[in-house]
Write an enzyme that holds these catalytic residues in place. Structure first.
Site, PDB file in Angstrom:
ATOM      1  N   ASP A 155       0.822  -1.206   0.000  1.00  0.00           N
ATOM      2  CA  ASP A 155       0.000   0.000   0.000  1.00  0.00           C
ATOM      3  C   ASP A 155       0.860   1.262   0.000  1.00  0.00           C
ATOM      4  OD1 ASP A 155      -2.642   0.754  -0.236  1.00  0.00           O
ATOM      5  OD2 ASP A 155      -2.893   1.158   1.896  1.00  0.00           O
TER       6      ASP A 155
ATOM      7  N   ASP B 198      -9.022  -1.866   2.082  1.00  0.00           N
ATOM      8  CA  ASP B 198      -8.726  -1.347   3.417  1.00  0.00           C
ATOM      9  C   ASP B 198      -9.780  -1.774   4.432  1.00  0.00           C
ATOM     10  OD1 ASP B 198      -6.531  -0.008   2.333  1.00  0.00           O
ATOM     11  OD2 ASP B 198      -7.761   1.718   1.776  1.00  0.00           O
TER      12      ASP B 198
END
Length: 287
Positions: free
Chosen positions: A136, A183
């Site tokens: 990420d 997420d």
């Protein structure tokens, strides 16, 4: 590879074409996801003799290069009843791209993903989260790929939150904050794993509460930093340490760190035992 592939599609093909093809496909999947998520609640509203009664629908015909044989379709009465509202929501999103419809589809994807997928063990989950932590950060801070795809891909792969009062946004291009489904789902799988840990220990432990509030804290930190710096943030940068450290601290305080680390769900333990047995049999044959 998928993320970078989407980036290249948006870079070299018309944006409307990519969005039309991909969003249509994902919207159809979203309608099935809503059906699956709502089914346990809707089924209770039907009499018992109708809950499992099947209705045969026309089969999916043969499609050259895709489907070699007709695929029969049979739905229960509750599933059939949910088809209209779930497909209507999908059509509403497809034509309006309304943020509420987007969020309904996105939440359904997230719930279904967390329900259907299991990480198997705490050690596997920890390694996965640490890997995605680096992933990420790289795609958000080191390349424009993640932000570019998130902004251009008009499909329910993210949740949208208005940055200001809806009335003030009337007549202007809406400004939304975004939270990717990854997420939600990836940390959610770890939260679900710790809930199963508590269930296996008859709720004599409370790791679910710790990891849940760790996730809330990590997400809150993401929102604060994003608004403070007015820039996109990799949510897993804050969520992964929050969920892992809260569980680790809880386990250390209870003196159960080794026990938690070695925890495996039943199917994972069974698979490992079967693998070990197969290896032992192979070794005996080779001798």
């Amino acid at each position: 590879c998928v993320l970078f592939g989407l980036f290249l599609l948006f870079k070299y093909l018309p944006k409307w074409l990519v969005n039309t093809l991909l969003s249509s496909y994902i919207t159809l999947l979203g309608a099935f996801a809503i059906n699956a998520v709502a089914l346990p609640f809707v089924t209770r509203l039907f009499p018992e003799h109708l809950q499992n009664k099947g209705v045969k629908l026309p089969s999916i015909p043969v499609i050259p290069l895709l489907i070699k044989e007709p695929i029969p379709i049979e739905l229960s009465i509750p599933e059939l009843a949910l088809c209209v509202p779930s497909l209507s929501l999908g059509v509403w999103y497809a034509y309006t791209k309304n943020w509420l419809a987007n969020n309904a589809l996105g939440i359904s994807f997230s719930v279904l993903g967390i329900e259907q997928v299991s990480l198997g063990s705490v050690s596997t989950a920890t390694i996965l989260l640490c890997g995605l932590f680096v992933y990420d950060i790289f795609w958000v801070f080191c390349t424009p790929v993640m932000v570019n795809v998130a902004k251009n891909f008009e499909a329910p792969i993210k949740l949208l939150f208005p940055r200001g009062p809806l009335r003030a946004m009337a007549g202007t291009k809406p400004n939304f904050a975004m939270l990717g489904l990854g997420d939600i789902v990836i940390p959610g799988l770890f939260v679900a794993l710790m809930l199963r840990y508590d269930v296996d220990h008859s709720f004599k432990t409370t790791y679910f509460q710790s990891v849940f509030w760790g996730y809330v804290g990590g997400l809150g930190t993401t929102i604060f930093v994003m608004n403070y710096f007015k820039a996109a943030q990799p949510a897993l940068l804050y969520i992964v340490p929050a969920v892992l450290l809260t569980v680790a601290a809880h386990a250390v305080l209870r003196g159960e760190l080794s026990q938690v680390w070695k925890y495996q769900e039943d199917h994972a333990a069974e698979n490992e035992a079967a693998d070990q047995q197969a290896i032992a049999v192979t070794d005996k044959k080779s001798q």
